[in-house]
Motif scaffolding. Structure first.
Motif, PDB file in Angstrom:
ATOM      1  N   ARG A 100      -1.252   3.338  -3.095  1.00 22.06           N
ATOM      2  CA  ARG A 100      -1.459   2.381  -2.008  1.00 22.06           C
ATOM      3  C   ARG A 100      -0.652   1.113  -2.271  1.00 22.06           C
ATOM      4  O   ARG A 100      -1.128   0.156  -2.869  1.00 22.06           O
ATOM      5  CB  ARG A 100      -2.948   2.056  -1.865  1.00 22.06           C
ATOM      6  CG  ARG A 100      -3.807   3.253  -1.461  1.00 22.06           C
ATOM      7  CD  ARG A 100      -5.269   2.883  -1.296  1.00 22.06           C
ATOM      8  NE  ARG A 100      -5.891   2.568  -2.573  1.00 22.06           N
ATOM      9  CZ  ARG A 100      -6.226   1.349  -2.976  1.00 22.06           C
ATOM     10  NH1 ARG A 100      -5.987   0.308  -2.197  1.00 22.06           N
ATOM     11  NH2 ARG A 100      -6.806   1.157  -4.146  1.00 22.06           N
ATOM     12  N   LEU A 101       0.594   1.125  -1.815  1.00 24.84           N
ATOM     13  CA  LEU A 101       1.442  -0.045  -1.944  1.00 24.84           C
ATOM     14  C   LEU A 101       1.440  -0.833  -0.645  1.00 24.84           C
ATOM     15  O   LEU A 101       1.077  -0.321   0.410  1.00 24.84           O
ATOM     16  CB  LEU A 101       2.870   0.374  -2.296  1.00 24.84           C
ATOM     17  CG  LEU A 101       3.067   1.137  -3.616  1.00 24.84           C
ATOM     18  CD1 LEU A 101       4.536   1.452  -3.813  1.00 24.84           C
ATOM     19  CD2 LEU A 101       2.522   0.343  -4.798  1.00 24.84           C
ATOM     20  N   ASP A 102       1.884  -2.082  -0.730  1.00 23.38           N
ATOM     21  CA  ASP A 102       2.081  -2.858   0.488  1.00 23.38           C
ATOM     22  C   ASP A 102       3.204  -2.225   1.308  1.00 23.38           C
ATOM     23  O   ASP A 102       3.993  -1.417   0.808  1.00 23.38           O
ATOM     24  CB  ASP A 102       2.439  -4.303   0.141  1.00 23.38           C
ATOM     25  CG  ASP A 102       1.286  -5.027  -0.545  1.00 23.38           C
ATOM     26  OD1 ASP A 102       0.133  -4.679  -0.247  1.00 23.38           O
ATOM     27  OD2 ASP A 102       1.549  -5.904  -1.380  1.00 23.38           O
ATOM     28  N   GLU A 103       3.288  -2.636   2.567  1.00 19.01           N
ATOM     29  CA  GLU A 103       4.352  -2.112   3.421  1.00 19.01           C
ATOM     30  C   GLU A 103       5.733  -2.537   2.894  1.00 19.01           C
ATOM     31  O   GLU A 103       5.878  -3.636   2.371  1.00 19.01           O
ATOM     32  CB  GLU A 103       4.162  -2.609   4.857  1.00 19.01           C
ATOM     33  CG  GLU A 103       2.892  -2.086   5.512  1.00 19.01           C
ATOM     34  CD  GLU A 103       2.893  -0.581   5.673  1.00 19.01           C
ATOM     35  OE1 GLU A 103       4.006  -0.014   5.847  1.00 19.01           O
ATOM     36  OE2 GLU A 103       1.820   0.035   5.630  1.00 19.01           O
ATOM     37  N   PRO A 104       6.743  -1.664   3.023  1.00 14.15           N
ATOM     38  CA  PRO A 104       6.652  -0.338   3.627  1.00 14.15           C
ATOM     39  C   PRO A 104       5.966   0.664   2.699  1.00 14.15           C
ATOM     40  O   PRO A 104       6.090   0.580   1.488  1.00 14.15           O
ATOM     41  CB  PRO A 104       8.116   0.039   3.851  1.00 14.15           C
ATOM     42  CG  PRO A 104       8.855  -0.692   2.776  1.00 14.15           C
ATOM     43  CD  PRO A 104       8.132  -1.994   2.612  1.00 14.15           C
ATOM     44  N   SER A 105       5.267   1.612   3.285  1.00 18.51           N
ATOM     45  CA  SER A 105       4.589   2.649   2.525  1.00 18.51           C
ATOM     46  C   SER A 105       5.609   3.581   1.875  1.00 18.51           C
ATOM     47  O   SER A 105       6.803   3.554   2.212  1.00 18.51           O
ATOM     48  CB  SER A 105       3.674   3.457   3.444  1.00 18.51           C
ATOM     49  OG  SER A 105       4.464   4.187   4.378  1.00 18.51           O
ATOM     50  N   LEU A 106       5.130   4.403   0.960  1.00 20.91           N
ATOM     51  CA  LEU A 106       6.028   5.373   0.336  1.00 20.91           C
ATOM     52  C   LEU A 106       6.611   6.331   1.377  1.00 20.91           C
ATOM     53  O   LEU A 106       7.792   6.690   1.315  1.00 20.91           O
ATOM     54  CB  LEU A 106       5.286   6.153  -0.749  1.00 20.91           C
ATOM     55  CG  LEU A 106       4.944   5.376  -2.015  1.00 20.91           C
ATOM     56  CD1 LEU A 106       4.110   6.230  -2.954  1.00 20.91           C
ATOM     57  CD2 LEU A 106       6.220   4.912  -2.717  1.00 20.91           C
ATOM     58  N   LYS A 107       5.788   6.741   2.339  1.00 20.01           N
ATOM     59  CA  LYS A 107       6.290   7.641   3.375  1.00 20.01           C
ATOM     60  C   LYS A 107       7.378   6.968   4.190  1.00 20.01           C
ATOM     61  O   LYS A 107       8.430   7.568   4.467  1.00 20.01           O
ATOM     62  CB  LYS A 107       5.151   8.099   4.284  1.00 20.01           C
ATOM     63  CG  LYS A 107       5.585   9.114   5.340  1.00 20.01           C
ATOM     64  CD  LYS A 107       4.388   9.620   6.135  1.00 20.01           C
ATOM     65  CE  LYS A 107       4.840  10.649   7.173  1.00 20.01           C
ATOM     66  NZ  LYS A 107       3.681  11.179   7.952  1.00 20.01           N
ATOM     67  N   ALA A 108       7.162   5.706   4.574  1.00 24.90           N
ATOM     68  CA  ALA A 108       8.166   4.977   5.341  1.00 24.90           C
ATOM     69  C   ALA A 108       9.438   4.770   4.519  1.00 24.90           C
ATOM     70  O   ALA A 108      10.555   4.794   5.064  1.00 24.90           O
ATOM     71  CB  ALA A 108       7.603   3.642   5.796  1.00 24.90           C
ATOM     72  N   SER A 109       9.276   4.584   3.229  1.00 27.92           N
ATOM     73  CA  SER A 109      10.431   4.359   2.368  1.00 27.92           C
ATOM     74  C   SER A 109      11.283   5.609   2.188  1.00 27.92           C
ATOM     75  O   SER A 109      12.508   5.536   2.175  1.00 27.92           O
ATOM     76  CB  SER A 109       9.970   3.860   0.989  1.00 27.92           C
ATOM     77  OG  SER A 109       9.340   2.603   1.083  1.00 27.92           O
TER      78      SER A 109
END
Length: 248
Positions: free
Chosen positions: A134-143
């Motif tokens: 759970r990272l701040d935006e951008p998420s891993l998927k978005a990255s």
């Protein structure tokens, strides 16, 4: 042919390689995203309690925070040697012959939540970052999703064996039109019903990858893989949904 593996949560310590050099990693178009994510992770590691909460780590795994804090200064080793766990224990990269290691470096990819697609021989440090962190935006998927999919698109004409878990597939789907096959490992019970495996799923995948790498053939298509499987005793088939099935 490409064989795509998930990483493992557990990793070997140490290494005799120089500190992380992003330009030494495969798929250089991912370099900017790798640098940005490594900065985010190492910066978060300066607040150990926050990082442990984000990665859902208990006190016994507090050492993982230090690994993340020292990402760019820690020693490295080849990715296929760095990862441990059931799949990688069965693959047992450190005991491969030089020819088998060379084949793995050319045909094996490891999908890392931190680095995106890695070549098997890419030098990386120990770290901790899972696909559901759970990272701040951008998420891993978005990255990663779009960028990793583009890397797969460059191999559109090749046979791709996808041994990742569903969570890593979401971080980089293989584009339509690529001859790719998602692998499931099953066993047949006394009642004749095939059932998917959990722990032994990973062991079966690792053993299959080692056998392919030791064999050293760049299979042009799924039929060539099946022919090798019949000759070598690996029971491979296609399920009605198009998935590749390994029966152990």
């Amino acid at each position: 042919m490409l064989i795509v593996l998930p990483p493992s949560e557990t990793k070997r310590d140490g290494g005799d390689g120089d500190p992380l050099d992003f330009t030494a990693l495969s798929h250089p178009r991912l370099t900017a995203k790798r640098r940005a994510l490594a900065r985010r992770v190492s910066r978060l590691a300066r607040t150990p309690e926050e990082m442990m909460a984000r990665l859902k780590l208990g006190q016994k795994l507090a050492f993982e925070v230090e690994r993340n804090r020292t990402l760019t200064t820690a020693p490295t080793m080849a990715a296929m040697d760095r990862y441990t766990g059931v799949l990688y224990e069965a693959f047992d990269a450190p005991t491969l012959s030089p020819d088998a290691r060379a084949f793995a470096e050319s045909h094996l990819r490891i999908h890392s939540a931190l680095f995106g697609l890695l070549g098997a021989g890419d030098p990386i440090p120990a770290y901790r970052l899972s696909s559901n962190a759970r990272l701040d935006e951008p998420s891993l998927k978005a990255s990663w999703a779009g960028a990793v999919s583009k890397e797969f698109a460059a191999h559109r004409g090749e046979l791709v064996l996808d041994l990742r878990s569903e969570s890593y597939v979401a971080l980089g789907p293989i584009p339509p039109g690529t001859p790719s096959y998602f692998l499931r490992v099953v066993t047949t019970g006394e009642d004749g019903v095939q059932r998917a495996l959990n722990h032994f799923n990973k062991k079966g995948k690792g053993a299959l990858v080692r056998a392919i790498v030791e064999n050293g053939d760049d299979f042009a298509d799924i039929d060539a893989l099946f022919e090798w499987g019949r000759a070598s005793g690996h029971r491979l088939s296609l399920a009605p949904n198009g998935e590749l099935v390994l029966e152990v």
